[in-house]
Design a protein around this motif. Sequence first.
Motif, PDB file in Angstrom:
ATOM      1  N   GLU A   1      -2.806  21.636   6.580  1.00 55.30           N
ATOM      2  CA  GLU A   1      -3.146  20.191   5.852  1.00 55.30           C
ATOM      3  C   GLU A   1      -2.124  20.203   4.705  1.00 55.30           C
ATOM      4  OE1 GLU A   1      -4.645  17.123   6.046  1.00 55.30           O
ATOM      5  OE2 GLU A   1      -4.601  17.992   8.022  1.00 55.30           O
ATOM      6  N   PRO A   2      -1.495  19.163   4.344  1.00 55.13           N
ATOM      7  CA  PRO A   2      -0.434  19.186   3.270  1.00 55.13           C
ATOM      8  C   PRO A   2      -1.317  18.830   1.789  1.00 55.13           C
ATOM      9  CG  PRO A   2      -0.313  17.308   4.665  1.00 55.13           C
ATOM     10  CD  PRO A   2      -0.962  18.152   5.676  1.00 55.13           C
ATOM     11  N   ALA A   3      -0.963  19.323   0.960  1.00 53.67           N
ATOM     12  CA  ALA A   3      -1.400  19.237  -0.287  1.00 53.67           C
ATOM     13  C   ALA A   3      -1.719  17.713  -0.741  1.00 53.67           C
ATOM     14  CB  ALA A   3      -0.763  19.848  -1.454  1.00 53.67           C
ATOM     15  N   HIS A   4      -0.879  16.881  -0.291  1.00 56.00           N
ATOM     16  CA  HIS A   4      -1.167  15.356  -0.327  1.00 56.00           C
ATOM     17  C   HIS A   4      -0.510  14.794   1.049  1.00 56.00           C
ATOM     18  CE1 HIS A   4      -1.611  16.030  -4.829  1.00 56.00           C
ATOM     19  NE2 HIS A   4      -0.642  16.905  -4.414  1.00 56.00           N
ATOM     20  N   ALA A   5      -1.339  13.769   1.501  1.00 55.14           N
ATOM     21  CA  ALA A   5      -1.190  13.332   3.020  1.00 55.14           C
ATOM     22  C   ALA A   5       0.092  12.337   2.755  1.00 55.14           C
ATOM     23  CB  ALA A   5      -2.017  12.641   3.529  1.00 55.14           C
ATOM     24  N   PRO A   6       1.413  12.749   3.414  1.00 53.64           N
ATOM     25  CA  PRO A   6       2.500  11.863   3.307  1.00 53.64           C
ATOM     26  C   PRO A   6       2.568  10.823   4.304  1.00 53.64           C
ATOM     27  CG  PRO A   6       2.863  13.650   4.529  1.00 53.64           C
ATOM     28  CD  PRO A   6       1.718  13.955   4.455  1.00 53.64           C
ATOM     29  N   GLY A   7       3.215   9.552   3.921  1.00 53.71           N
ATOM     30  CA  GLY A   7       3.266   8.181   4.969  1.00 53.71           C
ATOM     31  C   GLY A   7       4.230   8.690   5.855  1.00 53.71           C
TER      32      GLY A   7
ATOM     33  N   ILE B   1      -4.012  13.507  12.561  1.00 53.53           N
ATOM     34  CA  ILE B   1      -3.013  14.741  13.127  1.00 53.53           C
ATOM     35  C   ILE B   1      -3.335  16.011  12.775  1.00 53.53           C
ATOM     36  CG2 ILE B   1      -0.400  15.535  13.748  1.00 53.53           C
ATOM     37  CD1 ILE B   1       0.267  12.223  13.052  1.00 53.53           C
ATOM     38  N   PRO B   2      -3.642  16.842  14.034  1.00 53.70           N
ATOM     39  CA  PRO B   2      -3.917  18.169  13.258  1.00 53.70           C
ATOM     40  C   PRO B   2      -2.944  19.190  13.040  1.00 53.70           C
ATOM     41  CG  PRO B   2      -3.873  17.942  15.898  1.00 53.70           C
ATOM     42  CD  PRO B   2      -3.468  16.584  15.290  1.00 53.70           C
TER      43      PRO B   2
ATOM     44  N   ARG C   1       1.070  -1.221   0.182  1.00 52.01           N
ATOM     45  CA  ARG C   1       0.010   0.061   0.236  1.00 52.01           C
ATOM     46  C   ARG C   1       0.773   1.231  -0.033  1.00 52.01           C
ATOM     47  NH1 ARG C   1      -5.729  -1.427   1.203  1.00 52.01           N
ATOM     48  NH2 ARG C   1      -5.932   0.940   0.570  1.00 52.01           N
ATOM     49  N   HIS C   2       0.224   2.292  -0.560  1.00 52.56           N
ATOM     50  CA  HIS C   2       0.925   3.729  -0.696  1.00 52.56           C
ATOM     51  C   HIS C   2       0.217   4.872  -0.080  1.00 52.56           C
ATOM     52  CE1 HIS C   2       4.361   2.442  -3.446  1.00 52.56           C
ATOM     53  NE2 HIS C   2       3.569   1.402  -3.913  1.00 52.56           N
ATOM     54  N   ALA C   3       0.828   5.799   0.668  1.00 54.00           N
ATOM     55  CA  ALA C   3       0.167   6.865   1.126  1.00 54.00           C
ATOM     56  C   ALA C   3       0.054   7.722  -0.155  1.00 54.00           C
ATOM     57  CB  ALA C   3       0.965   7.579   2.261  1.00 54.00           C
ATOM     58  N   PRO C   4      -0.834   8.787   0.007  1.00 59.91           N
ATOM     59  CA  PRO C   4      -1.226   9.866  -1.044  1.00 59.91           C
ATOM     60  C   PRO C   4       0.128  10.530  -1.475  1.00 59.91           C
ATOM     61  CG  PRO C   4      -2.788   9.913   0.433  1.00 59.91           C
ATOM     62  CD  PRO C   4      -1.766   9.026   1.202  1.00 59.91           C
ATOM     63  N   ALA C   5       0.933  10.825  -0.375  1.00 59.61           N
ATOM     64  CA  ALA C   5       2.723  11.260  -0.732  1.00 59.61           C
ATOM     65  C   ALA C   5       3.480  10.429  -0.009  1.00 59.61           C
ATOM     66  CB  ALA C   5       2.740  12.742  -0.485  1.00 59.61           C
ATOM     67  N   VAL C   6       4.578  10.374  -0.572  1.00 62.90           N
ATOM     68  CA  VAL C   6       5.604   9.615  -0.096  1.00 62.90           C
ATOM     69  C   VAL C   6       6.098   9.969   1.305  1.00 62.90           C
ATOM     70  CG1 VAL C   6       7.950   8.457  -0.397  1.00 62.90           C
ATOM     71  CG2 VAL C   6       6.452   8.753  -2.442  1.00 62.90           C
ATOM     72  N   LEU C   7       6.695  11.377   1.369  1.00 64.02           N
ATOM     73  CA  LEU C   7       7.450  11.912   2.756  1.00 64.02           C
ATOM     74  C   LEU C   7       6.959  13.463   2.372  1.00 64.02           C
ATOM     75  CD1 LEU C   7       9.817  12.131   4.388  1.00 64.02           C
ATOM     76  CD2 LEU C   7      11.159  12.319   2.153  1.00 64.02           C
TER      77      LEU C   7
ATOM     78  N   MET D   1      13.598  13.532  14.250  1.00 61.18           N
ATOM     79  CA  MET D   1      12.595  12.357  14.280  1.00 61.18           C
ATOM     80  C   MET D   1      12.176  12.060  12.910  1.00 61.18           C
ATOM     81  SD  MET D   1      10.542  12.961  17.722  1.00 61.18           S
ATOM     82  CE  MET D   1       9.349  14.098  17.007  1.00 61.18           C
ATOM     83  N   LEU D   2      11.955  10.666  12.569  1.00 57.96           N
ATOM     84  CA  LEU D   2      11.444   9.889  11.529  1.00 57.96           C
ATOM     85  C   LEU D   2      10.181   9.465  11.914  1.00 57.96           C
ATOM     86  CD1 LEU D   2      14.125   7.798  10.184  1.00 57.96           C
ATOM     87  CD2 LEU D   2      13.744  10.207   9.735  1.00 57.96           C
ATOM     88  N   ALA D   3       8.902   9.454  11.389  1.00 59.03           N
ATOM     89  CA  ALA D   3       7.560   9.685  11.904  1.00 59.03           C
ATOM     90  C   ALA D   3       6.707   8.754  10.954  1.00 59.03           C
ATOM     91  CB  ALA D   3       6.969  10.552  12.467  1.00 59.03           C
ATOM     92  N   GLY D   4       5.706   8.191  10.996  1.00 56.63           N
ATOM     93  CA  GLY D   4       5.020   7.255  10.084  1.00 56.63           C
ATOM     94  C   GLY D   4       3.573   7.474  10.411  1.00 56.63           C
ATOM     95  N   GLN D   5       2.778   8.098   9.396  1.00 62.75           N
ATOM     96  CA  GLN D   5       1.193   8.040   9.471  1.00 62.75           C
ATOM     97  C   GLN D   5       0.890   6.590   8.932  1.00 62.75           C
ATOM     98  OE1 GLN D   5      -0.361  12.240   9.510  1.00 62.75           O
ATOM     99  NE2 GLN D   5       0.479  12.189   7.635  1.00 62.75           N
ATOM    100  N   MET D   6       0.544   5.766   9.812  1.00 59.77           N
ATOM    101  CA  MET D   6       0.564   4.446   9.021  1.00 59.77           C
ATOM    102  C   MET D   6      -1.079   4.302   8.689  1.00 59.77           C
ATOM    103  SD  MET D   6       3.458   3.728   9.207  1.00 59.77           S
ATOM    104  CE  MET D   6       3.228   2.431   8.223  1.00 59.77           C
ATOM    105  N   THR D   7      -2.020   4.969   9.160  1.00 59.55           N
ATOM    106  CA  THR D   7      -3.427   4.585   8.533  1.00 59.55           C
ATOM    107  C   THR D   7      -3.595   5.398   7.332  1.00 59.55           C
ATOM    108  OG1 THR D   7      -4.194   4.304  10.881  1.00 59.55           O
ATOM    109  CG2 THR D   7      -6.039   4.517   9.295  1.00 59.55           C
TER     110      THR D   7
END
Length: 526
Positions: A333-339, A328-329, A84-90, A368-374
């Motif tokens: 909002e980014p133009a494309h939600a990153p993973g 996450i508030p 699966r891929h997020a709308p934006a990579v990073l 920090m490296l972080a991940g929006q997994m959902t």
Amino acid sequence: MRSDYDAVVIGAGPNGLVAANLLADHGWSVLVLEAQPAIGGAVASAEDVQPGFVHDTFSAFYPLAAASPTVRSLGLEEHGLTWRHAPAVLGHPFTDGSWALLHRDREVTARLADAQHPGDGAAWLELCAQWDTIGDQLLGALLRPFPPVRPALSLLARLRRVGGLAFVRDLLTPAAELGRNRFAGVGPGILLAGNAGHADIPLDAPGSGLLGLLMTMLGQTVGYPVPQGGAGRLADALGRRFTDRGGELRCDAEVIGIDVAGGRATGVRTSTRRVRARRAVVADVVAPHLFGRLLHPDDVPPRVARGMERFEMDPGTVKVDWALNAPIPWLTEPAHAPGTVHVADSIGQMQEALGQVQAGAVPAAPFMLAGQMTTTDPTRSPAGTESFWAYTHVPQETRTDAGGGDVRGIWDHDDCERFADRMQARIERLAPGFGSTVLARRVLGPRELEARNANLVGGAVGGGTSQLHQELVFRPVPGLGRAETGIGGLYLGSASAHPGGGVHGAAGSNAARAAVLHDRLRLRRP
Ligand SMILES: Cc1cc2nc3c(=O)[nH]c(=O)nc-3n(C[C@H](O)[C@H](O)[C@H](O)COP(=O)(O)OP(=O)(O)OC[C@H]3O[C@@H](n4cnc5c(N)ncnc54)[C@H](O)[C@@H]3O)c2cc1C
């Protein structure tokens, strides 16, 4: 379980499982012994933070697996794996609410960069075009045993098309500089630098630029995919493919010793049994444990023993997992939600934090490296919630706390919680109200990480430092750079071997291929 096999693989991390699969593909009988209750090593997931939320215990994003010729050749999609891929990579959020974004579509990345600084879009597309010409060859050269003759020759042949020595110079330019040399705005540079920060090479050292470029361009070509359902699904697919071919897997089976006779590994010991390995032993084991614990000192070749005295681990890690009752508030909002999300105010601050870790200080404002997994894989938690994590590095030996002194660096419960508060405050600045969305939080410090996987010595994620003095022919000790250990039939197939950390399976593949080649040569000998 029988008492003899063609090969025994110690450890069921991704490298061990790749090695086991390749050996089974050659028709060998193979046993994998894993110390933990489940396979996967640092590729694992569970619903152990909050019911209904899947969290990856260690690694989460797999660009290296998606690009690795070995992992691709295993056809894991036929064994239950779905990417699966997020709308934006990073994404890299700034405190003014703006974002630097990497989208899998290079035109979109370029458009976003151009909107922030006209001209940067064209510069981005030029960088991508150069990568198209040499990327596969470069990756092939990095993942092969050293020296990678064939991919290196092919790389050399293509260099002229990307500017020759000028491009080599770019590859050797430290990550902190690379963006400044090519782009006028800060966005592309901070994406490159943040990607270099995935390993422990200082951002002002050669090698960091190459890593930053590699990870960024992988994001641009294969993305940063995740296994649908959790990281553990990747390990499951590797395990299923192996057992479908007749391989045997045993968990809760720690190997405590390797038998050596006449300079050749002949088998392994657990606390309850001895297993013979007729053709090879592959160790998916961190180098200090292989040479310092599993082998008798008399069996370790003197050159290797001397080299291991200077083996350096990479820094420790603190990882925080959150179950959130809402997305996450973010300030904007980014133009494309990153993973994947990188957290640092600037490249300078990133360097400062990484420098503090190198100097033995607990970082004041950790990078920090972080991940929006959902966001990346909606199956990870209920709709409208987020399964989130962030990790950062801390010194192996702490001398001081650059953040005021409340973290002692002994990483007991109090240290971990106080440091997790510091990490959480970094997110809160970028997403006011983040704390009020938290349903549950779990902190894994260096001790918890090592207890869940003995290879993560002191919470090190890379099987040893990735700095140039311990890479290529210097990994794990000067003169190796390959899976061979100096002991016949024993191969190092973990992240401690070239090409190092990350889920690409190359160390396991190199070990399996070396084992098969040497076995053929041995059988041919009169
Ligand atoms: C917190 C964290 C985040 C990461 N994030 C990413 C990421 O997003 N993407 C990425 O590509 N990489 C990431 N990495 C790095 C990556 O996970 C590792 O480099 C990779 O898992 C190394 O694979 P391996 O097979 O060499 O070892 P491991 O995955 O560490 O597996 C080794 C296995 O061997 C077993 N073992 C060790 N000793 C013995 C013994 N004596 N007997 C039996 N079994 C033994 C261990 O229990 C373990 O299961 C991350 C790592 C960590 C820790």
